[in-house]
Scaffold this active site. Structure first.
Site, PDB file in Angstrom:
ATOM      1  N   ASP A   1       5.040 -46.390 -20.747  1.00  0.00           N
ATOM      2  CA  ASP A   1       6.502 -47.120 -20.844  1.00  0.00           C
ATOM      3  C   ASP A   1       6.721 -47.564 -18.872  1.00  0.00           C
ATOM      4  OD1 ASP A   1       6.964 -47.108 -22.801  1.00  0.00           O
ATOM      5  OD2 ASP A   1       8.314 -46.084 -23.828  1.00  0.00           O
ATOM      6  N   ARG A   2       7.537 -48.589 -19.097  1.00  0.00           N
ATOM      7  CA  ARG A   2       7.800 -48.568 -17.166  1.00  0.00           C
ATOM      8  C   ARG A   2       8.696 -47.292 -16.709  1.00  0.00           C
ATOM      9  NH1 ARG A   2      10.144 -53.914 -15.250  1.00  0.00           N
ATOM     10  NH2 ARG A   2      10.234 -52.940 -12.350  1.00  0.00           N
TER      11      ARG A   2
END
Length: 304
Positions: A128-129
């Site tokens: 995930d970012r």
């Protein structure tokens, strides 16, 4: 030969730059894409010597990314391990693994800019970012294929650190709850526990207990989207700083302890590929910012 074993849909998506995935699936579904003069499904895996026929397809040229020099420096300094086949990065939080809508370049675009002469650089998996830590990038197609096969059978051990709300029950060492992806009208992707979802298994152990939080070690048996975030929230212990699945009041309290991001970190990778006798362990140190957050937390008054 380097493309042997790759799915035809992924092969086309990689090479038809700017063509929407929906269009690629349409020309596959309608039989306009042929392999050895025959129709194939999107799941077909390429074989050496295959003859591919494509209909005329208009590719839209993308504007080149304006790479941020500070971000490029961060990526260059984040390389934990590199050999002829694999690169492992300690991905900084806040950087997407690849560019997309509204994102001006990600990790893979940055690495290709930093290493313009590298013949092959592809993401093996995603983070995930807002998650930091170990991220694998294959430098050869054969290595990408081996790692994907190993990930499918659980041959790569991935360990994470997560700071969660509340006091985690030490008897809760395994969460097995299927996960289903949903896309909201806004386009935002959400994942929820659902009997109709795909199997998902996470293993947990307590690393450190604090007054109102618990630092967990997490090992994934499966690698579903947002798996750790959803499993911890499902058990009533959302991850600190999680604005999607977390508790806003808790997140505000954690901001007082200087937490400015999701407290989820891919701490370690153990890779063993027996067919080529390839074995490595890579450890990504916790950032100084997250270490400072832990130092600010009050200890548990009555540890187990």
């Amino acid at each position: 030969a380097d493309q042997a074993g790759q799915r035809i849909d992924n092969f086309l998506h990689t090479r038809l730059k700017g063509v929407p995935r929906s269009h690629i699936y349409r020309i596959l579904r309608t039989g306009e894409v042929r392999i050895n003069k025959g129709r194939i499904k999107p799941t077909y895996r390429l074989i050496v010597g295959d003859v591919l026929r494509l209909p005329p397809v208009q590719c839209q040229l993308k504007e080149p990314y304006e790479h941020n020099p500070d971000r490029l420096k961060k990526l260059a300094n984040a390389i934990l391990y590199e050999d002829a086949q694999l690169l492992v990065l300690n991905k900084p939080a806040g950087i997407a693994v690849h560019g997309g809508s509204g994102i001006n370049g990600g990790v893979i675009e940055g690495l290709r800019f930093l290493f313009p002469n590298a013949p092959y650089l592809e993401l093996v998996h995603r983070l995930d970012r807002d998650t930091s830590g170990c991220l694998m990038i294959a430098k050869k197609r054969s290595m990408l294929r081996r790692l994907h096969d190993s990930l499918r059978i659980g041959g790569i051990r991935k360990q994470y650190l997560a700071l969660v709300q509340g006091r985690w029950d030490p008897r809760l060492t395994r969460v097995e709850a299927p996960l289903k992806k949903n896309t909201l009208q806004s386009g935002e992707r959400m994942v929820q526990v659902s009997a109709k979802g795909k199997p998902a298994v996470s293993q947990f152990n307590i690393k450190q207990l604090f007054a109102t939080t618990t630092l967990l070690g997490v090992r994934l048996e499966t690698g579903r989207t947002h798996q750790i975030r959803v499993h911890t929230a499902y058990k009533g212990h959302p991850i600190a700083g999680d604005t999607k699945y977390g508790d806003e009041t808790f997140n505000q309290q954690m901001r007082h302890d200087m937490l400015k991001r999701l407290f989820l970190h891919a701490e370690q990778l153990d890779i063993f590929l027996p067919d080529i006798n390839y074995r490595i362990t890579v450890h990504a140190p916790l950032s100084s910012a997250l270490q400072q957050v832990l130092k600010r937390l009050a200890p548990a008054s009555d540890p187990f």
